[in-house]
Design a protein around this motif. Sequence first.
Motif, PDB file in Angstrom:
ATOM      1  N   ARG A 124      66.040  38.560  84.572  1.00 38.42           N
ATOM      2  CA  ARG A 124      65.109  39.144  83.604  1.00 38.42           C
ATOM      3  C   ARG A 124      63.771  39.397  84.293  1.00 38.42           C
ATOM      4  N   PRO A 125      62.980  40.333  83.766  1.00 38.03           N
ATOM      5  CA  PRO A 125      61.689  40.638  84.390  1.00 38.03           C
ATOM      6  C   PRO A 125      60.663  39.538  84.140  1.00 38.03           C
ATOM      7  N   LEU A 126      59.812  39.293  85.128  1.00 40.30           N
ATOM      8  CA  LEU A 126      58.662  38.411  84.977  1.00 40.30           C
ATOM      9  C   LEU A 126      57.379  39.215  84.810  1.00 40.30           C
ATOM     10  N   THR A 127      57.274  40.325  85.560  1.00 40.90           N
ATOM     11  CA  THR A 127      56.091  41.189  85.463  1.00 40.90           C
ATOM     12  C   THR A 127      56.548  42.633  85.345  1.00 40.90           C
ATOM     13  N   GLN A 128      55.774  43.422  84.596  1.00 39.67           N
ATOM     14  CA  GLN A 128      56.081  44.845  84.450  1.00 39.67           C
ATOM     15  C   GLN A 128      54.804  45.673  84.364  1.00 39.67           C
ATOM     16  N   GLU A 129      53.703  45.145  84.944  1.00 37.10           N
ATOM     17  CA  GLU A 129      52.448  45.870  84.890  1.00 37.10           C
ATOM     18  C   GLU A 129      52.468  47.061  85.848  1.00 37.10           C
ATOM     19  N   ALA A 130      51.530  47.984  85.665  1.00 40.61           N
ATOM     20  CA  ALA A 130      51.351  49.072  86.615  1.00 40.61           C
ATOM     21  C   ALA A 130      50.802  48.497  87.916  1.00 40.61           C
ATOM     22  N   GLY A 131      51.125  49.129  89.017  1.00 35.17           N
ATOM     23  CA  GLY A 131      50.678  48.623  90.300  1.00 35.17           C
ATOM     24  C   GLY A 131      51.749  47.768  90.948  1.00 35.17           C
ATOM     25  N   ILE A 132      51.323  46.788  91.731  1.00 30.88           N
ATOM     26  CA  ILE A 132      52.284  45.969  92.469  1.00 30.88           C
ATOM     27  C   ILE A 132      52.057  44.489  92.178  1.00 30.88           C
ATOM     28  N   GLU A 133      53.153  43.761  92.062  1.00 29.15           N
ATOM     29  CA  GLU A 133      53.140  42.299  91.976  1.00 29.15           C
ATOM     30  C   GLU A 133      54.060  41.784  93.071  1.00 29.15           C
ATOM     31  N   MET A 134      53.540  40.932  93.937  1.00 25.63           N
ATOM     32  CA  MET A 134      54.259  40.526  95.138  1.00 25.63           C
ATOM     33  C   MET A 134      54.047  39.037  95.415  1.00 25.63           C
ATOM     34  N   PHE A 135      54.702  38.541  96.462  1.00 26.52           N
ATOM     35  CA  PHE A 135      54.547  37.175  96.956  1.00 26.52           C
ATOM     36  C   PHE A 135      54.714  36.127  95.853  1.00 26.52           C
ATOM     37  N   PRO A 136      55.877  36.050  95.187  1.00 28.84           N
ATOM     38  CA  PRO A 136      56.049  35.040  94.142  1.00 28.84           C
ATOM     39  C   PRO A 136      56.044  33.632  94.723  1.00 28.84           C
ATOM     40  N   ALA A 137      55.455  32.692  93.967  1.00 28.48           N
ATOM     41  CA  ALA A 137      55.456  31.272  94.357  1.00 28.48           C
ATOM     42  C   ALA A 137      55.704  30.451  93.104  1.00 28.48           C
ATOM     43  N   MET A 138      56.942  29.970  92.937  1.00 31.50           N
ATOM     44  CA  MET A 138      57.282  29.141  91.780  1.00 31.50           C
ATOM     45  C   MET A 138      56.634  27.769  91.922  1.00 31.50           C
ATOM     46  N   SER A 139      56.043  27.289  90.829  1.00 30.51           N
ATOM     47  CA  SER A 139      55.491  25.934  90.852  1.00 30.51           C
ATOM     48  C   SER A 139      56.630  24.928  90.996  1.00 30.51           C
ATOM     49  N   PRO A 140      56.364  23.743  91.568  1.00 32.24           N
ATOM     50  CA  PRO A 140      57.443  22.771  91.770  1.00 32.24           C
ATOM     51  C   PRO A 140      58.202  22.411  90.495  1.00 32.24           C
ATOM     52  N   ASP A 141      57.514  22.419  89.333  1.00 29.45           N
ATOM     53  CA  ASP A 141      58.203  22.086  88.080  1.00 29.45           C
ATOM     54  C   ASP A 141      58.927  23.278  87.464  1.00 29.45           C
ATOM     55  N   GLY A 142      58.796  24.467  88.068  1.00 31.81           N
ATOM     56  CA  GLY A 142      59.508  25.644  87.581  1.00 31.81           C
ATOM     57  C   GLY A 142      58.920  26.274  86.343  1.00 31.81           C
ATOM     58  N   LEU A 143      57.724  25.840  85.887  1.00 28.93           N
ATOM     59  CA  LEU A 143      57.159  26.344  84.636  1.00 28.93           C
ATOM     60  C   LEU A 143      56.217  27.530  84.827  1.00 28.93           C
ATOM     61  N   ALA A 144      55.762  27.758  86.058  1.00 30.60           N
ATOM     62  CA  ALA A 144      54.802  28.835  86.291  1.00 30.60           C
ATOM     63  C   ALA A 144      55.095  29.494  87.631  1.00 30.60           C
ATOM     64  N   VAL A 145      54.586  30.708  87.789  1.00 31.66           N
ATOM     65  CA  VAL A 145      54.706  31.422  89.053  1.00 31.66           C
ATOM     66  C   VAL A 145      53.337  31.982  89.413  1.00 31.66           C
ATOM     67  N   ALA A 146      52.903  31.715  90.636  1.00 33.70           N
ATOM     68  CA  ALA A 146      51.702  32.341  91.177  1.00 33.70           C
ATOM     69  C   ALA A 146      52.138  33.547  91.996  1.00 33.70           C
ATOM     70  N   TYR A 147      51.306  34.589  92.034  1.00 30.75           N
ATOM     71  CA  TYR A 147      51.700  35.799  92.746  1.00 30.75           C
ATOM     72  C   TYR A 147      50.463  36.635  93.073  1.00 30.75           C
ATOM     73  N   THR A 148      50.685  37.667  93.866  1.00 31.68           N
ATOM     74  CA  THR A 148      49.637  38.603  94.259  1.00 31.68           C
ATOM     75  C   THR A 148      49.815  39.897  93.477  1.00 31.68           C
ATOM     76  N   ALA A 149      48.725  40.475  92.989  1.00 28.08           N
ATOM     77  CA  ALA A 149      48.818  41.730  92.238  1.00 28.08           C
ATOM     78  C   ALA A 149      47.625  42.613  92.563  1.00 28.08           C
ATOM     79  N   GLY A 150      47.860  43.927  92.521  1.00 27.54           N
ATOM     80  CA  GLY A 150      46.797  44.893  92.769  1.00 27.54           C
ATOM     81  C   GLY A 150      47.254  46.290  92.427  1.00 27.54           C
ATOM     82  N   ARG A 151      46.385  47.274  92.664  1.00 24.58           N
ATOM     83  CA  ARG A 151      46.702  48.665  92.311  1.00 24.58           C
ATOM     84  C   ARG A 151      47.709  49.292  93.259  1.00 24.58           C
ATOM     85  N   GLY A 152      47.681  48.903  94.531  1.00 24.46           N
ATOM     86  CA  GLY A 152      48.564  49.527  95.501  1.00 24.46           C
ATOM     87  C   GLY A 152      48.667  48.691  96.758  1.00 24.46           C
TER      88      GLY A 152
END
Length: 651
Positions: A124-152
């Motif tokens: 299933r999708p996690l992000t669907q914003e315009a631009g780019i979302e990259m470099f996913p990092a799941m938190s150790p407990d699996g409840l959150a994801v940190a990532y990089t986002a920008g216009r291009g």
Amino acid sequence: MQVLVALHRAEGRVVSREELLELCWEGRIVGDDSLNRSVSQLRKALAGEEGVSVDTIPRVGYRLLVPESPQTAAATPEPPPARPRISFRAKAAASIAVVAIVGVAGVLAFQSGAPKHWSASGIRPLTQEAGIEMFPAMSPDGLAVAYTAGRGFWEPRDIYLRNVSVGDATPVRLTQTPNADEYAPAWSPDGSRLAFLREDAAGECSVVVMAPPNGSERIVSSCADAYAGLAWLTPNALVIENRPAGSRARRLIAVDITSGRARALTNPPADMLGDGAPTVSSDGRRIAFRRTAALGSDSIYVLDTRTGATKALADGGWKATGFTWANDQRTLFFSSNRGGDFGLWTIDTVRGSEPRRVTLGMLPLGRLSADRQGRSIAVETGRIQASLSRIGRDGGSSTPLIAPEGVDWDPDVSADGATVFASDRNGTNQLWVRQSGGRLLRLTDMNASYVFAPRWSADGKQVLFLAVVKGKTDVYSMRHDGSGLTRITSDGAPKGRALWSPNHDQLFFTSVSGSGWHLVRHNLRSGRSTPVRNTAGIAIIERAGDRLFARRMGINSIVEIDTASGSVRPLPTNIEVEAVESWAPRADGIVHVRGAGLTAELWLTTWAGASRRLAALRQAPRTPFAIAPDGDIVTPELIAGDRDLMLITLE
């Protein structure tokens, strides 16, 4: 059990594999291994039942055969006394028991050292914003994801945090440093801190640690060479990619975040691109990483943090873009094009067996990050479209040359106007040609990790190009219609570009040895390759008519190559270009790219040294472009560059 029920309900009819996957997995994305394993377990469970069989119908599916019931057999003579028959319901119950026993046996086998076999049960999708979302990092407990986002891809990016729960679509922005690019977040082992890389407008790189969501930041180290690789080794140490000054090969180093002291972890051969994409098992005992010999040629390695020993796991020479550990501490998930598409694979790092496919690359998968519970993996995905456009010799707006379908790059234009180029428009990296009349034709069908840098012969009858096959990069040639494929070199060393000499009795190519990049002359009659003296650092060569030009790594000035002697001489007027590859010579000077992303522009610097702007580019990738016989410019331009994150559920 669901496979058993589905086959029984078919009453002896053949059930296709597709139908079974739909009935038993409810349309979830799973690999063929899941069905194969279920059928295998079913056969074992029913092996002792007389007259019961699960038949394979080649290229179709499966069929369950069972003895006739008393009702359907009423017209047949009564058989002689025999042992009591077990009803089919009883057989099914027995099957469940046997399958359960098989499952328990599997658990015991894993506890005694056998690896798990993983499959994907949903996505299933996690992000669907315009631009780019990259470099996913799941938190150790699996409840959150940190990532990089920008216009291009070439615009400043920030770090965001998002809850993984379905329906929670509000991200929290963690960084907003003006004019800085922030990327590659990584969680500390206890989940209390995030480390990431920051590159400022001057190109200076720093390693930053913060406590999300509102904690203070601390710069813990500088980066000798900004690049995308970061992982926690211990609560007080990070693993980052680093390239020592004067070296081509990247290596992994461990940095103490308190003292800033660094120590080398790996020492790749000097003629490689080196080591990157580190990921550390949750027990801290193993670091998996990618060792890249050349573009398109990756091997997967594991470093034992207790002994310092490294070993190769998968050495097939395919691309590998992302890595993450399973919760069993021995299985490594990785994304790779080893099957032709960028799918998800696993490999047992203890036994080092052949990789197993988990999913098909229906969307190309990039970087990965798993939670520690073994429930899910966050992945980069999304289509990138870059198509070829034509710009007039004196500038102006660009005109599409072909319809965008995937990524097109590395064009070259023949004397009669045919354009050869590399593309993934059919799902794999191959060479194509747009003939002078506009017809598209695929030239290659190679089982290669990377096919690139095609160049026409002067008469337009042959194409010279580079391909990475089984981890080896060599020069190939073929006729203009794709026939007569010939491998010219066999040394397998990393290479950057190959061109025919004007009279076609030899060719030049750039290659890497222990001393770095240099130019090689290859005699087509004798088959001998000879390094050209005084060409250290030359990685890219280009041609204009009978003249050959080159650029050295780390030096912006263009030089000319004497095709008779192979010697290198400076131009009468110094001409400098920004990018290693984004330049091309023509009769009146050097056409080159200034800037990147949304600010990229085409410029011409004449042989007399005068410069003028030709055209703005639409997010031009910094890749080679071509000069047509009339002086027009054929260049790849980024049409769409969406990159999103998705969540793969694991079983």
